[in-house]
Design a protein around this motif. Structure first.
Motif, PDB file in Angstrom:
ATOM      1  N   UNK A 278       0.846  -1.194   0.000  1.00 55.10           N
ATOM      2  CA  UNK A 278       0.000   0.000   0.000  1.00 55.10           C
ATOM      3  C   UNK A 278       0.878   1.239   0.000  1.00 55.10           C
ATOM      4  N   UNK A 279       0.339   2.327  -0.506  1.00 52.95           N
ATOM      5  CA  UNK A 279       0.949   3.635  -0.355  1.00 52.95           C
ATOM      6  C   UNK A 279       0.048   4.438   0.592  1.00 52.95           C
ATOM      7  N   UNK A 280       0.481   5.582   1.083  1.00 53.17           N
ATOM      8  CA  UNK A 280      -0.307   6.285   2.111  1.00 53.17           C
ATOM      9  C   UNK A 280      -1.757   6.539   1.700  1.00 53.17           C
ATOM     10  N   UNK A 281      -1.965   6.908   0.452  1.00 55.38           N
ATOM     11  CA  UNK A 281      -3.309   7.265  -0.011  1.00 55.38           C
ATOM     12  C   UNK A 281      -4.221   6.049  -0.174  1.00 55.38           C
ATOM     13  N   UNK A 282      -3.651   4.841  -0.163  1.00 54.05           N
ATOM     14  CA  UNK A 282      -4.466   3.634  -0.337  1.00 54.05           C
ATOM     15  C   UNK A 282      -4.465   2.768   0.914  1.00 54.05           C
ATOM     16  N   UNK A 283      -4.040   3.339   2.048  1.00 52.48           N
ATOM     17  CA  UNK A 283      -3.875   2.523   3.256  1.00 52.48           C
ATOM     18  C   UNK A 283      -5.200   1.889   3.679  1.00 52.48           C
ATOM     19  N   UNK A 284      -5.102   0.631   4.087  1.00 47.13           N
ATOM     20  CA  UNK A 284      -6.257  -0.167   4.518  1.00 47.13           C
ATOM     21  C   UNK A 284      -5.853  -0.877   5.806  1.00 47.13           C
ATOM     22  N   UNK A 285      -6.715  -0.858   6.810  1.00 48.16           N
ATOM     23  CA  UNK A 285      -6.382  -1.472   8.092  1.00 48.16           C
ATOM     24  C   UNK A 285      -6.090  -2.963   7.941  1.00 48.16           C
ATOM     25  N   UNK A 286      -4.985  -3.398   8.533  1.00 47.48           N
ATOM     26  CA  UNK A 286      -4.581  -4.797   8.451  1.00 47.48           C
ATOM     27  C   UNK A 286      -4.381  -5.358   9.860  1.00 47.48           C
ATOM     28  N   UNK A 287      -4.289  -6.674   9.940  1.00 44.32           N
ATOM     29  CA  UNK A 287      -4.083  -7.332  11.231  1.00 44.32           C
ATOM     30  C   UNK A 287      -2.616  -7.223  11.650  1.00 44.32           C
ATOM     31  N   UNK A 288      -2.372  -7.528  12.917  1.00 39.57           N
ATOM     32  CA  UNK A 288      -1.038  -7.365  13.482  1.00 39.57           C
ATOM     33  C   UNK A 288      -0.030  -8.396  12.973  1.00 39.57           C
ATOM     34  N   UNK A 289      -0.520  -9.466  12.357  1.00 36.36           N
ATOM     35  CA  UNK A 289       0.414 -10.478  11.852  1.00 36.36           C
ATOM     36  C   UNK A 289       0.668 -10.328  10.352  1.00 36.36           C
ATOM     37  N   UNK A 290       0.280  -9.205   9.788  1.00 37.21           N
ATOM     38  CA  UNK A 290       0.441  -8.959   8.353  1.00 37.21           C
ATOM     39  C   UNK A 290       1.571  -7.954   8.126  1.00 37.21           C
ATOM     40  N   UNK A 291       2.423  -8.232   7.139  1.00 37.14           N
ATOM     41  CA  UNK A 291       3.468  -7.299   6.759  1.00 37.14           C
ATOM     42  C   UNK A 291       2.862  -6.120   5.981  1.00 37.14           C
ATOM     43  N   UNK A 292       3.134  -4.934   6.440  1.00 36.13           N
ATOM     44  CA  UNK A 292       2.772  -3.743   5.674  1.00 36.13           C
ATOM     45  C   UNK A 292       3.985  -3.363   4.842  1.00 36.13           C
ATOM     46  N   UNK A 293       3.855  -3.502   3.529  1.00 35.13           N
ATOM     47  CA  UNK A 293       4.930  -3.117   2.613  1.00 35.13           C
ATOM     48  C   UNK A 293       4.562  -1.771   2.016  1.00 35.13           C
ATOM     49  N   UNK A 294       5.254  -0.739   2.457  1.00 33.09           N
ATOM     50  CA  UNK A 294       4.977   0.610   1.967  1.00 33.09           C
ATOM     51  C   UNK A 294       5.552   0.774   0.563  1.00 33.09           C
TER      52      UNK A 294
END
Length: 433
Positions: A278-294
């Motif tokens: 995701x990029x900042x403008x497309x951020x979507x809430x994810x669970x704590x065990x998920x990798x957020x790849x900016x």
């Protein structure tokens, strides 16, 4: 009422209470519990099978045990378990335990619960495919255990020589994420990346040094000792009615992107995710065990990440963004701009302003995984580029086709050629029907 009548009444009441407690414990106590659903192995007493959800079919009988086929009435008849059990009634097994699925076992595994019943040992044991109950002998154990099958070979996509076309484009020296090892990008990479969305802050090294005090700075994908099988799940409407969910969830890594919802669509898109790009403008809430790849297109995006994880001061980039996010900092990663530039120039041949998140997700997988399956890319069954969660009958077209920022035609050709060369497998869902 005299003393003797009172004593007799008390004795009768005590006897009735003991009988009630014994009956209750016998009916609801610790008995052999069998899985009600072959996929999830939920605990249910056998009485529940007989009375409610299952039917028993004899398929073999012998002096020592009877073999049953248990079929769930509520689900598909294909969902069944083979079991060897002495009879259809509940069997009291001392210390009976929940026996769960064990996937990808290299050798058969036995678990036992024994009870002495009329000088015989009634046992339960589980091998890789079946749950058994009965008088265990060398003969029936030998029959019940399947031969161990070798693990499926890993077709590592990055091994040279499989495709000349792919070898000419793929550069395995480029990491999929920004790390301490590649923190200093070349001036050519920095200048290209800073120009994507006109970064005002040109101090790339300073910004990255700051963010690496908050998130990991190492490449966790370098270790290829185990085969890493990945699913990249796009957002195309061709996922509707595909029933790909279980297949997607079976992968080691499930990579999703942007604001794609899962709730209500699990049958077609699955419920698991290990990574979300995701990029900042497309951020979507994810669970704590998920990798957020900016996926960052400017230094402000990295600054937003630091702010969103702490103070929440940045509330706008080129449009309003979430100022605070709840993510596991140990699982946050930043897409490598070197891979982004390589994708744009070598794979995309500089078509469009920069690659789409969808193409970047596929490239992320090519550089982090050994095998890659691609789902939810391209047009739907009527040729439109809608999203699977849109209730528009498939007639809408996403902004991906409208803005001209990305060249969807060129990117589609890349996916098709990767599939044709045997590098990835592209699953087209309802577009093939």
């Amino acid at each position: 009422m005299n003393y003797f009548k009172l004593r007799t009444l008390v004795i009768v009441l005590i006897f009735l209470m003991i009988s009630f407690i014994f009956t209750y414990v016998y009916t609801n106590g610790n008995y052999l519990r069998l899985p009600s659903d072959p996929n999830h192995m939920q605990i249910l007493p056998m009485k529940a099978y007989i009375d409610n959800s299952h039917q028993f079919i004899y398929v073999n009988k012998s002096d020592k045990h009877q073999e049953f086929l248990i079929v769930n009435k509520e689900n598909s008849p294909e969902k069944h378990e083979n079991l060897n059990i002495p009879n259809k009634n509940e069997i009291p097994i001392d210390g009976a335990a929940h026996i769960s699925n064990q996937q990808e076992l290299k050798e058969p595994v036995l678990t036992q619960n024994q009870v002495n019943k009329e000088e015989q040992h009634v046992e339960t044991w589980k091998d890789t495919n079946h749950l058994h109950v009965g008088v265990k002998t060398e003969e029936n154990v030998a029959i019940s255990l399947p031969k161990s099958t070798p693990a499926r070979p890993c077709n590592r996509l990055w091994v040279k020589g499989r495709s000349k076309w792919f070898d000419q484009r793929f550069d395995g020296t480029i990491s999929s994420i920004w790390t301490r090892d590649n923190i200093k990008q070349t001036s050519a990479i920095n200048n290209w990346w800073l120009g994507i969305q006109s970064s005002k802050n040109k101090d790339v090294l300073g910004v990255m040094n700051s963010v690496f005090t908050m998130i990991p700075d190492v490449d966790v994908y370098k270790d290829r000792s185990k085969c890493r099988r990945c699913a990249v799940v796009g957002n195309s409407g061709n996922l509707k009615g595909s029933s790909y969910g279980a297949e997607i969830d079976a992968h080691d890594m499930v990579i999703r992107m942007n604001e794609a919802p899962l709730g209500g669509f699990e049958k077609d898109v699955g419920y698991r995710e290990t990574h979300r790009l995701m990029y900042p403008e497309s951020y979507y809430n994810i669970k704590q065990d998920v990798h957020f790849v900016l996926v960052s297109f400017k230094t402000l995006d990295v600054e937003w990440l630091m702010s969103a994880m702490t103070t929440g001061t940045i509330k706008r980039t080129w449009r309003p963004v979430k100022n605070l996010i709840n993510v596991n900092a140990s699982l946050v990663q930043i897409y490598n701009p070197a891979l982004m530039k390589h994708t744009h120039e070598v794979w995309n041949k500089k078509q469009g302003r920069y690659p789409s998140t969808g193409l970047l997700a596929v490239m992320f997988a090519l550089h982090a995984c050994d095998e890659v399956d691609v789902y939810g890319y391209g047009a739907n069954k009527i040729g439109n580029w809608d999203h699977y969660w849109q209730n528009d009958g498939g007639k809408g077209n996403s902004a991906f086709r409208k803005t001209g920022v990305h060249n969807s035609g060129v990117e589609s050709q890349i996916y098709q050629q990767l599939n044709a060369e045997g590098i990835v497998k592209v699953h087209m869902g309802n577009a093939h029907r």
